[in-house]
Design an enzyme around this catalytic site. Structure first.
Site, PDB file in Angstrom:
ATOM      1  N   SER A 135       0.766  -0.969  -0.018  1.00  0.00           N
ATOM      2  CA  SER A 135       0.106   0.010   0.023  1.00  0.00           C
ATOM      3  C   SER A 135       0.995   1.148  -0.107  1.00  0.00           C
ATOM      4  O   SER A 135       1.705   1.511  -0.966  1.00  0.00           O
ATOM      5  CB  SER A 135      -1.027  -0.134   1.217  1.00  0.00           C
ATOM      6  OG  SER A 135      -1.928   0.925   1.143  1.00  0.00           O
ATOM      7  N   ASP A 195      -9.451  -4.806  -5.142  1.00  0.00           N
ATOM      8  CA  ASP A 195      -8.910  -3.706  -4.540  1.00  0.00           C
ATOM      9  C   ASP A 195      -9.390  -2.387  -5.406  1.00  0.00           C
ATOM     10  O   ASP A 195      -9.213  -2.613  -6.621  1.00  0.00           O
ATOM     11  CB  ASP A 195      -7.581  -3.943  -4.537  1.00  0.00           C
ATOM     12  CG  ASP A 195      -6.680  -2.621  -4.002  1.00  0.00           C
ATOM     13  OD1 ASP A 195      -7.319  -1.411  -3.715  1.00  0.00           O
ATOM     14  OD2 ASP A 195      -5.521  -2.971  -3.857  1.00  0.00           O
ATOM     15  N   HIS A 205      -7.704  -5.167  -0.474  1.00  0.00           N
ATOM     16  CA  HIS A 205      -6.703  -4.716  -0.144  1.00  0.00           C
ATOM     17  C   HIS A 205      -6.265  -5.008   1.517  1.00  0.00           C
ATOM     18  O   HIS A 205      -7.103  -5.005   2.164  1.00  0.00           O
ATOM     19  CB  HIS A 205      -6.942  -2.895  -0.097  1.00  0.00           C
ATOM     20  CG  HIS A 205      -5.936  -2.077  -0.031  1.00  0.00           C
ATOM     21  ND1 HIS A 205      -4.983  -1.892  -1.327  1.00  0.00           N
ATOM     22  CD2 HIS A 205      -5.320  -1.255   0.668  1.00  0.00           C
ATOM     23  CE1 HIS A 205      -4.112  -0.941  -0.844  1.00  0.00           C
ATOM     24  NE2 HIS A 205      -4.049  -0.592   0.262  1.00  0.00           N
TER      25      HIS A 205
END
Length: 317
Positions: A180, A281, A311
């Protein structure tokens, strides 16, 4: 490259749903409308794991300070000796310099989900893992996180680290990694590394797990997956606003790395990169553009897609 996920809903165990609900609610409550964070509230739920000199499932951990003046440190994960490259009868493992996620603003290197994840990497690969505890926004805005990243690499390459470096660590096989926002940091640290001539450290590759990139445009996946776990347009907009210099928009080159304001990296040395994408995601379109941007710039890149993953799926069993 996988085809676009045709499923419209994600089946998750109730424990995973409950954990996602709690962490999302806490992070939302900690985010203030003036783009500051209630650290006291969030820290109540951010469980930390201490280092351990005694092996846990074959991995020992220790915390090492890089720069006390800015509280820059990393957690070192050292696996027990097993089958790997042997140099002068010493088993050698590759080194992974890992940057955790959390939207630049949340979580730490010793937060339990990331401590568990890095222990798994060290044990299962195996590899020596260095998880960097960089400064968080909005107290420390862009580019402080990138500076902490490159300064950690310089520290690993310095004489100061030689006496602390495990004999099994092979710095000539050093990989940057992140998930991320941490993958965003890893990308920019890889670019900054071009400004330095390292003595022993050699960047072999970059492991980019669901990287956090974006832009002013609203992509198809952001709109289609508006109800997906963890990530939402409102949350990502807040995150970029809290991270970027005042007056910047989401086409800033740190966000939209192959966008209208980005620099051409075709002539820049960049490590081979593997990009992991999840089918649930909302950021997947930006992640795939990142992969394509690397390829168009002449870089070695590989795309792996998990069609049913959301995610931060790797933080769950």
């Amino acid at each position: 490259m996988s085809q676009q996920n045709s499923k419209t809903s994600l089946d998750l165990p109730w424990k995973a749903r409950l954990f996602i609900y709690i962490i999302s609610a806490v992070s939302d409550a900690s985010r203030r409308c003036n783009f500051t964070v209630s650290r006291r509230l969030f820290n109540l739920f951010d469980l930390k794991s201490p280092p351990s000199n005694k092996p846990t499932n074959g991995v020992t951990t220790s915390d090492i300070t890089v720069d006390a003046s800015r509280n820059l440190w990393f957690r070192l994960y050292t696996p027990a000796a097993s089958a790997s490259t042997s140099v002068d009868n010493v088993v050698k493992f590759p080194v992974i310099v890992f940057f955790h996620g959390g939207g630049f603003a949340f979580l730490r290197a010793n937060s339990k989900p990331y401590d568990d994840f890095c222990q798994r990497l060290a044990r299962e690969l195996p590899a020596v893992v260095i998880s960097v505890d960089y400064r968080l926004s909005p107290e420390h805005k862009h580019p402080k996180q990138y500076e902490d990243g490159i300064d950690t690499l310089r520290f690993l390459d310095s004489v100061s680290f030689e006496r602390l470096c495990p004999p099994c660590a092979d710095l000539k096989r050093c990989f940057l990694a992140g998930d991320s926002a941490g993958a965003n940091i890893a990308h920019h640290v890889a670019l900054l590394a071009n400004d330095y001539d390292f003595r022993t450290l050699n960047l072999t590759g970059l492991i980019s797990i669901q990287p956090f990139f974006g832009g002013e445009e609203r992509t198809e996946s952001e709109l289609r997956l508006a109800g997906a776990p963890v990530i939402s347009i409102e949350r990502t907009d807040w995150t970029w606003k809290a991270f970027l210099p005042q007056g910047s928009d989401r086409d800033h080159p740190s966000v939209n790395v192959f966008g209208p304001n980005s620099a051409d990296i075709s002539g820049v040395k960049f490590p081979a990169t593997i990009v992991f994408v999840g089918g649930f995601d909302p950021l997947q379109d930006w992640q795939k553009r990142y992969y394509l941007g690397l390829k168009k710039s002449g870089k070695e890149a590989c795309l792996i897609e998990y069609p049913n993953a959301f995610h931060t799926f790797y933080c769950f069993s």
